[in-house]
Structures are given as C-alpha cells and as structure tokens.
Write an enzyme that holds these catalytic residues in place. Structure first.
Site, mmCIF file in Angstrom:
data_model
loop_
_atom_site.group_PDB
_atom_site.id
_atom_site.type_symbol
_atom_site.label_atom_id
_atom_site.label_comp_id
_atom_site.label_asym_id
_atom_site.label_seq_id
_atom_site.Cartn_x
_atom_site.Cartn_y
_atom_site.Cartn_z
ATOM 1 N N ASN A 1 0.869 -1.180 0.000
ATOM 2 C CA ASN A 1 0.000 0.000 0.000
ATOM 3 C C ASN A 1 0.904 1.228 0.000
ATOM 4 O O ASN A 1 1.515 1.559 1.008
ATOM 5 C CB ASN A 1 -0.885 -0.034 1.258
ATOM 6 C CG ASN A 1 -1.645 1.260 1.467
ATOM 7 O OD1 ASN A 1 -1.756 2.086 0.565
ATOM 8 N ND2 ASN A 1 -2.187 1.426 2.670
ATOM 9 N N LYS B 1 0.096 4.297 -0.272
ATOM 10 C CA LYS B 1 -0.512 5.513 0.292
ATOM 11 C C LYS B 1 -0.278 6.688 -0.675
ATOM 12 O O LYS B 1 -0.258 6.478 -1.889
ATOM 13 C CB LYS B 1 0.048 5.776 1.698
ATOM 14 C CG LYS B 1 -0.037 4.513 2.568
ATOM 15 C CD LYS B 1 0.198 4.755 4.017
ATOM 16 C CE LYS B 1 0.105 3.430 4.759
ATOM 17 N NZ LYS B 1 0.193 3.572 6.198
ATOM 18 N N HIS C 1 -9.378 1.268 5.282
ATOM 19 C CA HIS C 1 -8.078 1.467 5.935
ATOM 20 C C HIS C 1 -8.263 2.452 7.094
ATOM 21 O O HIS C 1 -9.068 3.387 6.991
ATOM 22 C CB HIS C 1 -7.067 2.014 4.915
ATOM 23 C CG HIS C 1 -5.665 2.025 5.428
ATOM 24 N ND1 HIS C 1 -5.214 3.003 6.291
ATOM 25 C CD2 HIS C 1 -4.622 1.176 5.248
ATOM 26 C CE1 HIS C 1 -3.947 2.746 6.603
ATOM 27 N NE2 HIS C 1 -3.571 1.638 5.981
ATOM 28 N N GLU D 1 -6.595 4.885 8.034
ATOM 29 C CA GLU D 1 -6.397 6.297 7.670
ATOM 30 C C GLU D 1 -7.664 6.860 7.023
ATOM 31 O O GLU D 1 -8.007 8.028 7.225
ATOM 32 C CB GLU D 1 -5.166 6.435 6.757
ATOM 33 C CG GLU D 1 -3.880 6.266 7.559
ATOM 34 C CD GLU D 1 -2.685 5.730 6.776
ATOM 35 O OE1 GLU D 1 -2.689 5.770 5.538
ATOM 36 O OE2 GLU D 1 -1.741 5.247 7.442
ATOM 37 N N GLU E 1 -5.021 -4.671 11.068
ATOM 38 C CA GLU E 1 -3.987 -3.647 11.197
ATOM 39 C C GLU E 1 -4.169 -2.887 12.509
ATOM 40 O O GLU E 1 -4.993 -1.950 12.574
ATOM 41 C CB GLU E 1 -4.079 -2.656 10.039
ATOM 42 C CG GLU E 1 -3.814 -3.289 8.692
ATOM 43 C CD GLU E 1 -3.237 -2.277 7.720
ATOM 44 O OE1 GLU E 1 -2.134 -2.512 7.224
ATOM 45 O OE2 GLU E 1 -3.857 -1.230 7.496
ATOM 46 N N GLY F 1 2.925 2.588 10.628
ATOM 47 C CA GLY F 1 3.878 3.676 10.407
ATOM 48 C C GLY F 1 4.656 4.082 11.647
ATOM 49 O O GLY F 1 5.315 5.122 11.669
ATOM 50 N N SER G 1 3.803 -1.838 10.292
ATOM 51 C CA SER G 1 5.256 -1.909 10.419
ATOM 52 C C SER G 1 5.840 -3.277 10.048
ATOM 53 O O SER G 1 6.777 -3.757 10.687
ATOM 54 C CB SER G 1 5.701 -1.464 11.817
ATOM 55 O OG SER G 1 5.321 -0.115 12.040
HETATM 56 P P1 PGA Z 1 3.084 0.531 7.574
HETATM 57 O O1 PGA Z 1 1.579 0.719 7.029
HETATM 58 O O2 PGA Z 1 3.596 -0.759 7.006
HETATM 59 O O3 PGA Z 1 3.821 1.723 7.082
HETATM 60 O O4 PGA Z 1 2.985 0.467 9.083
HETATM 61 C C1 PGA Z 1 0.697 -0.357 6.911
HETATM 62 C C2 PGA Z 1 -0.615 0.099 6.316
HETATM 63 O O5 PGA Z 1 -1.076 1.192 6.666
HETATM 64 O O6 PGA Z 1 -1.237 -0.594 5.479
#
Ligand code: PGA
Length: 258
Positions: A10, A12, A100, A102, A172, A178, A218
């Site tokens: 992903n 983003k 997601h 976010e 998640e 992140g 992560s």
């Molecule tokens: P990350 O994000 O691997 O940067 O923690 C995962 C995601 O949001 O799908």
C-alpha cells in the site's frame, strides 16, 4: 485447505506515475517465478498512477496484481473527487482496500460506508481487502478483540458466504501503522484467529477456511517470516516498506530468510 499468501504493498500518497513505473520495474527484476508460485503479490499505487502501472504490468507480463487504495460505492454520479469501482475494474484492478484506518480516522469512513464499498467492489468483480484494527487506548483497555470483531461483522453484513470466502481481511492495529512498532507474532495470531472465528459464526465454516487474513503495521523484511509463520496469518499489508523495491521484494521472499 492451504491458503495462498497475499502480500500487498500500500503506497498511500507516495510515488508519482514516473516513480511508480520505475518502482514496479525494479520490483519485477527482483521477483522470480518461484516467488509468484509461493505468494500472490499486489501493489496499490495512488489513483493517478494506476493506468501507467497497468500498462507496464501488461506489456512486460509481470504477474503482480494491480490494487487500489480506496473507491466510492456508487457506479457513477455527482460525487466530486471520487472514483467508482467500475472505473477501477476497467483498469484491471484486482484488489481494492476498503476501510483502511487512515480513511476511517482522517476521512470519516464509517463501518456502514465500508460495508457499502465491500459490496460494490465485489459487484464490480474485484476482491476487497477490508481493514479492521484497534487504537492504542482500545488495546490498553483490553477491548481489541471486541472492537475488531464488531468492525468485521458490520463490514461483512449482507455479503454472501462464497464472497466472504474469496475475500481478504487485513488486521492492522492502528498503533502499529507507520510507527515501527509491530504486534508480536503471538498477538497477531490471536487476533487473526478471532477474526476467522467471527467469520465462521457470521457466514459459516467454509468461508472462514477460505478467507485470507493479512497482518499490517510496520511489516519489514526482518519481521515478515515470523508473522507469516502464524497459522491464521495469510499475508501482509505493507505500507512504508513497500515503497522501496529492495525492501518489498525481501518481504515477498520472506520464505528465503528475509
Ligand atoms: P506501515 O503501514 O507498514 O507503514 O505500518 C501499513 C498500512 O497502513 O497498510
């Protein structure tokens, strides 16, 4: 039944379409037929990159699935700024992320909206990757499993058992996205097993056996193998570490030892 792992990148809001083309090409140089036999791979670039990436995947016959990060649930209409599932399907998009954290936290997506999207993505012939996850305060209050189970039930409402069995759920934990903090393999397994149990209760054992459950938050080359070794972890949804083709290919090749 063995579930084939799915590792998804992903991106983003990163990589313009030139950078996207380069990244996909570099990734394709690193991955081999044996990798694609072992693992399904999808990448989820921003909307503005989709057509360019589709063209590269197609022209070079790269067996990476094209994914999107989001869509609206209507086929068309007066929804300024939105993109419909039919538009994505026309670009050979195979997987669409729905819900997601976010999108939920920054753009106000509710469980009900996520459910509408899941149905619309399926109706357009694509596979949803439906995300669930708890905030840090929820984890600390001991309500993780309750929280993710209720997101899961709401997101799957009205979806047929056959469709659920063929879709993807991503667990998640929001505090791990992140942040460099990852759920322990045991914690990831516990929550993913609960999600599979909830799918079984909601739509039946066959769907629970078939549904692929990814862990996200992560994920890096150094922690993928131990997460993937868990019985109920069938893949990874990778954010930051998917932007770099070297890192992402090492994640896809976790079985070779990271
Ligand atoms: P990350 O994000 O691997 O940067 O923690 C995962 C995601 O949001 O799908």
């Amino acid at each position: 039944m063995a579930r084939k792992p799915l590792i998804s990148g992903n991106w983003k809001m990163h990589h313009n379409h030139f950078e996207a083309i380069q990244t996909v090409q570099k990734l394709s140089y690193q991955l081999t037929g044996a990798d694609y036999d072992a693992v399904d791979v999808s990448i989820h670039p921003p909307f503005t990159d989709l057509r360019s990436v589709q063209t590269v995947l197609d022209a070079d016959e790269i067996p990476i699935a094209l994914g999107a990060q989001h869509c609206h649930w209507e086929d068309k209409g007066a929804f300024t700024g939105e993109v419909s599932p039919l538009m994505l399907a026309k670009l050979d998009v195979a997987y669409v992320i729905a819900g997601h954290s976010e999108r939920r936290d920054l753009f106000g997506e509710t469980d009900e909206m996520v459910n509408r999207k899941v149905k619309a993505i399926l109706a357009a012939g694509m596979t949803p990757i439906m995300c669930v996850g708890e905030h840090l305060d929820e984890r600390e209050a001991g309500v993780t499993e309750e929280r993710v189970s209720s997101q899961l039930r709401a997101g799957l409402a009205g979806v047929s058992p056959e469709q659920v069995g063929a879709m993807v759920i991503a667990y998640e934990p929001i505090w791990a996205i992140g942040t460099g903090r990852t759920a322990t393999p045991d914690d990831a397994q516990t929550v993913c097993a609960t999600l599979r149990k909830v799918v079984g209760e909601a739509v039946g054992a066959e769907a629970a056996e078939g549904v692929r459950i990814q862990y996200g938050g992560s994920v890096k080359p150094t922690n993928t193998a131990e997460l993937m070794a868990q019985d109920d972890v069938d893949g990874a949804l990778v954010g930051g570490a998917s932007l770099d083709p070297d890192n992402f290919s090492r994640i896809v090749q976790y079985r070779l030892g990271g």
